[in-house]
Design an enzyme around this catalytic site. Sequence first.
Site, PDB file in Angstrom:
ATOM      1  N   ASN A  13      41.417  25.452  31.886  1.00 57.94           N
ATOM      2  CA  ASN A  13      39.973  25.545  31.615  1.00 57.94           C
ATOM      3  C   ASN A  13      39.573  26.974  31.308  1.00 57.94           C
ATOM      4  O   ASN A  13      40.173  27.912  31.852  1.00 57.94           O
ATOM      5  CB  ASN A  13      39.144  25.139  32.854  1.00 57.94           C
ATOM      6  N   ASP A  15      36.914  29.367  32.455  1.00 58.14           N
ATOM      7  CA  ASP A  15      35.921  29.472  33.519  1.00 58.14           C
ATOM      8  C   ASP A  15      34.747  30.318  33.037  1.00 58.14           C
ATOM      9  O   ASP A  15      34.923  31.480  32.621  1.00 58.14           O
ATOM     10  CB  ASP A  15      36.538  30.122  34.767  1.00 58.14           C
ATOM     11  N   GLY A  41      41.391  26.862  35.397  1.00 53.39           N
ATOM     12  CA  GLY A  41      41.988  25.513  35.443  1.00 53.39           C
ATOM     13  C   GLY A  41      43.019  25.516  36.566  1.00 53.39           C
ATOM     14  O   GLY A  41      43.824  26.456  36.655  1.00 53.39           O
ATOM     15  N   ALA A  44      46.713  25.793  35.368  1.00 57.74           N
ATOM     16  CA  ALA A  44      47.019  27.103  34.777  1.00 57.74           C
ATOM     17  C   ALA A  44      47.016  28.194  35.843  1.00 57.74           C
ATOM     18  O   ALA A  44      47.883  29.075  35.848  1.00 57.74           O
ATOM     19  CB  ALA A  44      46.001  27.422  33.688  1.00 57.74           C
ATOM     20  N   ASN A  45      46.054  28.138  36.756  1.00 58.51           N
ATOM     21  CA  ASN A  45      45.999  29.164  37.809  1.00 58.51           C
ATOM     22  C   ASN A  45      47.268  29.121  38.663  1.00 58.51           C
ATOM     23  O   ASN A  45      47.827  30.158  39.032  1.00 58.51           O
ATOM     24  CB  ASN A  45      44.792  28.929  38.730  1.00 58.51           C
ATOM     25  N   LEU A 221      42.051  24.940  55.322  1.00 59.93           N
ATOM     26  CA  LEU A 221      40.744  24.982  55.979  1.00 59.93           C
ATOM     27  C   LEU A 221      40.049  26.325  55.771  1.00 59.93           C
ATOM     28  O   LEU A 221      39.309  26.790  56.644  1.00 59.93           O
ATOM     29  CB  LEU A 221      40.922  24.703  57.482  1.00 59.93           C
ATOM     30  N   THR A 249      37.199  31.657  44.495  1.00 61.92           N
ATOM     31  CA  THR A 249      37.626  30.710  43.458  1.00 61.92           C
ATOM     32  C   THR A 249      39.127  30.878  43.230  1.00 61.92           C
ATOM     33  O   THR A 249      39.604  31.986  43.004  1.00 61.92           O
ATOM     34  CB  THR A 249      36.894  30.979  42.119  1.00 61.92           C
ATOM     35  N   ASP A 253      44.463  27.444  44.712  1.00 59.66           N
ATOM     36  CA  ASP A 253      45.538  27.493  43.703  1.00 59.66           C
ATOM     37  C   ASP A 253      46.614  28.495  44.127  1.00 59.66           C
ATOM     38  O   ASP A 253      47.819  28.252  43.976  1.00 59.66           O
ATOM     39  CB  ASP A 253      44.970  27.885  42.333  1.00 59.66           C
TER      40      ASP A 253
END
Length: 305
Positions: A13, A15, A41, A44-45, A221, A249, A253
């Site tokens: 994606n 971002d 994405g 991809a990350n 968590l 963010t 990943d």
Amino acid sequence: MKQPNIVVVGSMNMDIVVKTSRFPGGGETILGDELHFISGGKGANQAVALARLGAQVTMVGAVGLDSFGRTLMTAMADNGVNCDYIKITEQASTGTASITLTPDENNIVVVPGANTKLEARDVKQVETLIQAADAVLLQLEVPLATVEYAAALAEKHGKFVILNPAPARPLPESLLRRVHVMTPNRTELEALTGIDLDERPLEEAVDKLLDSGVHCVVTTLGSEGSLWKRRDGSLQRQSAYRMEVVDTTGAGDAFNAGLAYDISADRGIGDAVAFAAKVSGLAVTKFGAQDGMPTMADVETYFHE
Ligand code: RIB
């Protein structure tokens, strides 16, 4: 340590990140502070994070025939990811993720676009690479049929399957029993099991996934670290590192990449979860999901390994 070899089947994606002091309310307009276009994405990350750690990585994904798609492919290639099996489709635009980032948290709306065009036959093309790999790393931002096919191909060749069930959706048992390690966060664990974790203990939900065939569940968590349990074991805890948070963010990943790296290097699940916590801990100290992924040198320097 041997060099891990991993095939990632997943999303790509662009971002579109708006930095703002707070989320707008319904029907409200507010002024943001900054706008950024960053490669992202989940697939991809995770692929880029793996490559930065030193793994050999092949990405199986799809982008549109547009400038976002070209930018995403260049970013991955620059990081050393094998991009030979990224499909460029004219049937849809490159996927986007609209991300609102406040000092405390983020929210994301993904328009999958070309990611929806990734098909089982695109995965079939990399069968020999899967055969040569240690593990296949999957998420749920591409069609479920594609994810199921990738897991089946990995099983056929006796390869390790790691599934990051994000965004969560109901999954068939035929897929669950092929998954060696599943990595839901708390929300995803609730969605996958239908168990309200405000009412019931987390272990009950973990056990439900294990009973449906998953071999090991690692629940992330956030700042509380992670909990993991194998079918034949007891619940184990891994603390999170206290870091200066710039952008969460892509923390999940980074965690999945760290986990996949260590598992593929034949380390045990406990060591792999501990390494994953380090990788995701460092990822949140930098801005941008993909841009913020640490290298192995970063991990070794920071944690004095
Ligand atoms: O996990 C973070 C990612 O989720 C972002 O890069 C965005 O593209 C969405 O897929």
